[in-house]
Motif scaffolding. Structure first.
Motif, short mmCIF file in Angstrom:
data_model
loop_
_atom_site.label_atom_id
_atom_site.label_comp_id
_atom_site.label_asym_id
_atom_site.label_seq_id
_atom_site.Cartn_x
_atom_site.Cartn_y
_atom_site.Cartn_z
N LEU A 115 48.89 -50.84 38.44
CA LEU A 115 50.12 -51.06 37.67
C LEU A 115 50.52 -49.89 36.79
N THR A 116 49.56 -49.14 36.30
CA THR A 116 49.88 -48.02 35.41
C THR A 116 49.08 -46.77 35.81
N PRO A 117 49.25 -46.31 37.05
CA PRO A 117 48.43 -45.17 37.50
C PRO A 117 48.70 -43.89 36.72
N GLN A 118 49.93 -43.70 36.25
CA GLN A 118 50.25 -42.47 35.51
C GLN A 118 49.38 -42.34 34.26
N THR A 119 49.09 -43.45 33.61
CA THR A 119 48.26 -43.39 32.40
C THR A 119 46.78 -43.60 32.71
N ALA A 174 50.81 -30.85 44.77
CA ALA A 174 50.14 -32.15 44.95
C ALA A 174 50.56 -32.82 46.26
N LEU A 175 51.84 -32.73 46.62
CA LEU A 175 52.29 -33.38 47.86
C LEU A 175 51.66 -32.75 49.10
N PRO A 176 51.73 -31.42 49.29
CA PRO A 176 51.06 -30.88 50.48
C PRO A 176 49.55 -31.10 50.46
N TYR A 177 48.96 -31.08 49.29
CA TYR A 177 47.52 -31.36 49.14
C TYR A 177 47.23 -32.78 49.61
N ALA A 178 48.02 -33.72 49.15
CA ALA A 178 47.84 -35.13 49.55
C ALA A 178 48.02 -35.29 51.06
N ILE A 179 49.02 -34.63 51.61
CA ILE A 179 49.27 -34.72 53.06
C ILE A 179 48.06 -34.19 53.84
N ALA A 180 47.50 -33.07 53.39
CA ALA A 180 46.33 -32.50 54.07
C ALA A 180 45.14 -33.46 54.00
N LEU A 232 50.39 -52.91 53.08
CA LEU A 232 50.61 -52.72 51.65
C LEU A 232 49.55 -51.79 51.04
N GLY A 233 48.45 -51.64 51.71
CA GLY A 233 47.41 -50.73 51.25
C GLY A 233 47.84 -49.28 51.23
N LEU A 285 48.21 -44.10 49.06
CA LEU A 285 48.65 -42.72 49.28
C LEU A 285 49.39 -42.20 48.06
N TYR A 286 50.21 -43.05 47.48
CA TYR A 286 50.93 -42.69 46.25
C TYR A 286 49.94 -42.49 45.10
N LEU A 287 48.94 -43.36 45.02
CA LEU A 287 47.92 -43.20 43.98
C LEU A 287 47.18 -41.88 44.14
N LEU A 288 46.87 -41.53 45.37
CA LEU A 288 46.21 -40.25 45.65
C LEU A 288 47.07 -39.09 45.14
N PHE A 289 48.34 -39.12 45.49
CA PHE A 289 49.28 -38.08 45.07
C PHE A 289 49.31 -37.95 43.55
N LEU A 290 49.39 -39.09 42.85
CA LEU A 290 49.44 -39.07 41.39
C LEU A 290 48.13 -38.59 40.76
N GLY A 291 47.02 -38.86 41.42
CA GLY A 291 45.72 -38.53 40.85
C GLY A 291 45.27 -37.10 41.06
N LEU A 292 45.89 -36.38 41.97
CA LEU A 292 45.46 -35.01 42.25
C LEU A 292 45.60 -34.07 41.05
N PRO A 293 46.73 -34.07 40.34
CA PRO A 293 46.83 -33.15 39.19
C PRO A 293 45.80 -33.43 38.09
N PRO A 294 45.63 -34.67 37.62
CA PRO A 294 44.67 -34.84 36.53
C PRO A 294 43.20 -34.72 36.95
N LEU A 295 42.87 -35.13 38.17
CA LEU A 295 41.46 -35.11 38.55
C LEU A 295 41.02 -33.81 39.21
#
Length: 181
Positions: free
Chosen positions: A13-17, A154-160, A131-132, A136-146
């Motif tokens: 629900l709040t992946p950004q935070t 982040a997008l090309p990284y997530a795609i790879a 729905l799982g 993929l969106y969570l992965l994309f959002l998590g790449l910069p902070p982690l």
């Protein structure tokens, strides 16, 4: 169990935070696997077994049980191998190698897929497992902070990473097919 429910709710629900909170946590691989992956990966394994062997009846009981056990065990392998992919690709996309963070990113990104596995319980609803893909969106959002990847990469990284995970899924699926056909 309460911590698990809180983490699942927060990551969905709040992946950004939640990702920055996860990034600050010390990583304990054993704890991540035993208290998170082990529990959530049971959902699609059990639901798939019940849906295909007991409710749907189109998979023999022993083969369904074996497939569920192997599928459950492969969830651990998948998280680890995808984390290796995440970690290995980090420098290519301006990120920092950090296997512990890659494991956290991978495990928590699989959360929607494991939860959506509940739809395997009723064969007519199994299509809702799509729905799982929210993971993929969570992965994309998590790449910069982690992984400290720049937002613009982040997008090309997530795609790879996803392409690597697809290849892994094909290999695992092929193995399961030949083991349980």
């Amino acid at each position: 169990m309460q911590k698990l429910v809180e983490r699942v709710k927060a990551i969905l629900l709040t992946p950004q935070t939640e990702w920055p909170v996860i990034a600050r946590e010390s990583g304990d691989t054993a704890s991540l696997f035993t208290h998170y992956v082990a529990i959530l990966a049971l959902i699609p394994a059990l639901a798939g077994f019940i849906g295909s062997s007991l409710i749907g009846g189109y998979t023999p009981l022993v083969a369904g049980l074996m497939s569920a056990v192997v599928g459950y065990l492969m969830a651990f392998v998948t998280v680890f191998v995808v984390a290796l992919i995440v970690d290995g690709l980090a420098p290519t996309f301006g990120g920092q190698k950090n296997l512990q963070n890659a494991l956290k990113l991978t495990a928590y990104s699989y959360t929607p897929a494991w939860l959506a596995g509940i739809f395997l319980l009723i064969p007519g609803l199994s299509f809702l497992a799509i729905l799982g893909l929210y993971g993929l969106y969570l992965l994309f959002l998590g790449l910069p902070p982690l992984m400290q990847a720049p937002r613009d990469k982040a997008l090309p990284y997530a795609i790879a990473i996803v392409l690597g995970a697809i290849v892994l899924a094909i290999v695992i699926g092929t193995l399961q097919y030949f083991l349980f056909r």
